[in-house]
Design a protein around this motif. Structure first.
Motif, PDB file in Angstrom:
ATOM      1  N   LEU A 157     -43.767  40.814 -17.801  1.00 61.40           N
ATOM      2  CA  LEU A 157     -42.762  41.652 -18.467  1.00 61.40           C
ATOM      3  C   LEU A 157     -41.807  40.771 -19.288  1.00 61.40           C
ATOM      4  O   LEU A 157     -41.503  41.079 -20.447  1.00 61.40           O
ATOM      5  N   ARG A 161     -37.203  45.175 -11.977  1.00 64.94           N
ATOM      6  CA  ARG A 161     -37.417  45.791 -13.288  1.00 64.94           C
ATOM      7  C   ARG A 161     -36.214  46.624 -13.714  1.00 64.94           C
ATOM      8  O   ARG A 161     -35.865  46.665 -14.899  1.00 64.94           O
ATOM      9  N   GLN A 172     -46.270  40.175 -12.296  1.00 69.12           N
ATOM     10  CA  GLN A 172     -45.909  41.341 -13.120  1.00 69.12           C
ATOM     11  C   GLN A 172     -44.564  41.133 -13.821  1.00 69.12           C
ATOM     12  O   GLN A 172     -44.418  41.435 -15.008  1.00 69.12           O
ATOM     13  N   GLU A 183     -39.102  53.251 -20.039  1.00 66.79           N
ATOM     14  CA  GLU A 183     -40.485  53.207 -20.497  1.00 66.79           C
ATOM     15  C   GLU A 183     -40.966  51.757 -20.567  1.00 66.79           C
ATOM     16  O   GLU A 183     -42.051  51.427 -20.098  1.00 66.79           O
ATOM     17  N   GLU A 239     -41.605  50.484 -17.245  1.00 64.05           N
ATOM     18  CA  GLU A 239     -42.537  51.390 -16.542  1.00 64.05           C
ATOM     19  C   GLU A 239     -41.961  51.959 -15.254  1.00 64.05           C
ATOM     20  O   GLU A 239     -42.560  51.888 -14.185  1.00 64.05           O
ATOM     21  N   LEU A 240     -40.791  52.531 -15.383  1.00 64.40           N
ATOM     22  CA  LEU A 240     -40.163  53.131 -14.199  1.00 64.40           C
ATOM     23  C   LEU A 240     -39.655  54.542 -14.473  1.00 64.40           C
ATOM     24  O   LEU A 240     -38.776  55.037 -13.779  1.00 64.40           O
ATOM     25  N   THR A 241     -40.234  55.180 -15.495  1.00 66.50           N
ATOM     26  CA  THR A 241     -39.743  56.501 -15.889  1.00 66.50           C
ATOM     27  C   THR A 241     -39.715  57.471 -14.711  1.00 66.50           C
ATOM     28  O   THR A 241     -38.783  58.269 -14.566  1.00 66.50           O
ATOM     29  N   ASP A 242     -40.704  57.375 -13.831  1.00 62.13           N
ATOM     30  CA  ASP A 242     -40.750  58.325 -12.704  1.00 62.13           C
ATOM     31  C   ASP A 242     -39.689  58.046 -11.640  1.00 62.13           C
ATOM     32  O   ASP A 242     -39.483  58.857 -10.752  1.00 62.13           O
ATOM     33  N   THR A 252     -43.524  39.663 -22.392  1.00 67.17           N
ATOM     34  CA  THR A 252     -43.589  40.755 -23.370  1.00 67.17           C
ATOM     35  C   THR A 252     -42.260  40.912 -24.100  1.00 67.17           C
ATOM     36  O   THR A 252     -42.215  41.025 -25.334  1.00 67.17           O
ATOM     37  N   GLN A 292     -39.758  46.662  -8.274  1.00 67.17           N
ATOM     38  CA  GLN A 292     -39.139  47.761  -9.027  1.00 67.17           C
ATOM     39  C   GLN A 292     -37.653  47.510  -9.231  1.00 67.17           C
ATOM     40  O   GLN A 292     -37.114  47.747 -10.316  1.00 67.17           O
TER      41      GLN A 292
END
Ligand SMILES: Nc1ncnc2c1ncn2[C@@H]1O[C@H](COP(=O)(O)OP(=O)(O)O)[C@@H](O)[C@H]1O
Ligand SMILES: [Mg+2]
Lengths: 330, 216
Positions: free
Chosen positions: A182, A148, A178, A126, A129-132, A185, A145
């Motif tokens: 991250l 991440r 991006q 989560e 942002e790679l839950t899918d 954050t 990706q």
């Protein structure tokens, strides 16, 4: 948080010796995003890899959380490494494993119960942002990706430090942005100390509060990013800071000054005041405003044709108005 | 037709038995051996240069002996293990001795192909050498290991025919008895067809499995 003292690294291959690091001393505070910048071959990777001892230092001490990494035996070292996350330029994910399994990997090394692994991995997915993509294999992901996933994997053990070796160098500018966001954050939300290695000044400007400049295995400059930017004290540093400020020789006829405006002076009409006060012509050669970690620095290169004593007065006046002055050519 | 089936059935079964039991032990011994060859390398996770050099040397010696010579040379060893030097089961010993170094080299190549960056990442995550072997090196090299095993099966099939010629039974024995001693060309051709089918099937299965598990 991290203290490096008298660190040296010499690579020996047969009779060949390469001195990659010489007498490095660094202090990285908790919560810092600490940048280490240098040209290719400067020794950046060697330095960051000595921190978790995936490269064995030749001499010196490295304290992480008040533990001297050098003193640890193999078992203790493995335990310490679990609290030091690391991400890489080439991501280094396990190609035979899914995104889920990659992130679960460090947890499975410790036989963590499956239920806890599931929860942890899901919350990390989560965050990045790679839950899918949970069941995807690395080969099916884009560079951004993959990185991440790398970040999620590095965070799985709730580390105190995150080491980033050229983590954005294989990515395009938008993806770089991006990933940097991250990292910012994560730094803010978890108070995670981050060490960033890069050859790109943009990365440093974007996220690092402190920076060290490495050249031929030595640290030649170190300090707050904003200070280094507004007043680079060294030729190599200038190379990084002023990459875009090369001026053709024919422009440089009179006295050329580099001015840096900061601490609110960026929006004051200092130049027009100089023109009025000293009754001189100021020729603006180049200028820009840069944002360094949301603070602004104005950079102006000007040419002023006056006698030396008047020039000194002007410099004095500018400095009184918090403008940093550097004389390029008289 | 029935005649060929009758003649071929037992030798085919003997060959399959010899090949698969041999390959089983070959993998059992060769896989760790190949992995040790890699990890004891100077630049790898468990540097032991002397052990590495000795192992490498032994493997080279074993591999330089032609199978038929090796087989005869180790007769005493074979007798020690299975009690006899004749028969299908006895042939398994030299087959394993000959193909283990071969397979170890194949494993070595496959394991070396694993991206060093991935190994380093697992070191950085605090993985132990054993965890790196079991959770990183072997899974990452799996497609390549499967293909290597396929090659080994086909290689052992070739050796087993030679073993057959000196009393181990199987298709090699059949070809010698019918094709060589009795000039029965039909049995010879049938044997060849069976061998071709066997190799084709093994290779296709190997390729398919490798392709399915390859996620790269
Ligand atoms: N494993 C190694 N063996 C020998 N020399 C090395 C090795 N790794 C790096 N070096 C040398 O050390 C110096 C610093 O390399 P490195 O730390 O990778 O620099 P950077 O990351 O800044 O490009 C270079 O001269 C490089 O050639
Ligand atoms: Mg590097």
């Amino acid at each position: 948080m991290i203290r490096i003292s008298n660190l040296s690294k010499v690579y020996t291959k047969g009779r060949n010796k390469v001195v990659a690091l010489q007498d490095i001393n660094l202090h990285i505070n908790k919560g810092d995003i600490y940048g280490i910048i240098g040209l290719s071959g400067a020794g950046k990777s060697s330095l960051i890899r000595c921190i978790n001892r995936i490269e064995e230092p030749t001499s010196g001490d490295i304290w992480v959380n008040d533990i001297n990494m050098i003193d640890l035996n193999p078992t203790q070292l493995r335990k310490a490494r679990k609290k030091i996350g690391m991400i890489f330029q080439s991501f280094n994910l396990l190609y035979s494993k899914t995104v889920f399994e990659n992130i679960a990997f460090p947890l499975r090394l410790d036989k963590t119960p499956e239920k806890i692994i599931k929860e942890k991995v899901n919350s990390l997915l989560e965050l990045v942002e790679l839950t899918d993509k949970i069941h995807a294999y690395p080969a099916q992901l884009s560079g951004g990706q993959k990185q991440r996933v790398g970040i999620a994997r590095a965070l799985a053990n709730d580390p105190d430090v995150l080491l980033c070796d050229e983590a954005t160098s294989a990515l395009d500018p938008k993806t770089t942005q991006q990933i940097l966001n991250l990292l910012k954050t994560i730094n803010k939300n978890f108070g995670l100390t981050i060490v960033v290695i890069t050859h790109e000044m943009e990365v440093i400007k974007e996220i690092c509060n402190r920076v060290a400049i490495l050249e031929s295995g030595r640290i030649i400059e170190e300090g707050n990013t904003i200070d280094i930017f507004s007043q680079p004290g060294n030729d190599i540093t200038k190379h990084f800071v002023e990459q875009s400020q090369e001026l053709p020789e024919e422009f440089l006829k009179g006295n050329v000054l580099n001015l840096s405006f900061m601490h609110g002076t960026a929006h004051e009409p200092v130049i027009s005041k100089v023109v009025k006060t000293f009754n001189v012509d100021v020729n603006i050669l180049s200028g820009k405003i840069e944002f360094i970690q949301e603070k602004q620095i104005g950079k102006l290169t000007v040419e002023i044709n006056v006698e030396p004593h008047k020039l000194l007065d002007i410099i004095k006046y500018l400095e009184e108005n918090h403008v940093r002055v550097e004389v390029m050519k008289k | 037709m029935m005649y060929w089936v009758d003649v071929l059935m037992l030798p085919l079964w003997e060959t399959i038995y010899m090949v698969f039991v041999s390959v089983f032990f070959t993998v059992l011994f060769g896989l760790p051996l190949g992995i040790i060859l890699v990890i004891t390398d100077q630049e790898h996770i468990c540097p032991k240069p002397v052990l590495n050099a000795v192992l490498s040397y032994i493997i080279n010696i074993t591999r330089s002996l032609p199978f038929i010579i090796l087989m005869i040379f180790i007769f005493p060893f074979t007798r020690l293990i299975v009690g006899t030097t004749i028969g299908t089961t006895a042939a398994i010993v030299p087959l394993v001795v000959a193909s283990t170094p071969f397979f170890a080299r194949i494993v070595e190549t496959s394991i070396r192909e694993v991206d060093w960056g991935v190994v380093e990442a697992s070191i950085a995550m605090g993985a132990s050498p054993l965890q790196i072997i079991l959770k990183v090196l072997i899974p990452e090299a799996m497609p390549s290991l499967v293909l290597g095993t396929t090659i080994t099966i086909i290689n052992v099939l070739g050796y087993s025919a030679m073993a057959g010629a000196i009393g181990a039974g199987g298709l090699g024995d059949l070809a010698v008895r019918y094709g060589y001693h009795r000039f029965q060309t039909d049995v010879m051709i049938a044997t060849i067809i069976v061998l071709i089918i066997f190799v084709q099937v093994m290779q296709s299965v190997g390729n398919k499995v490798a392709q399915i598990i390859n996620k790269k």
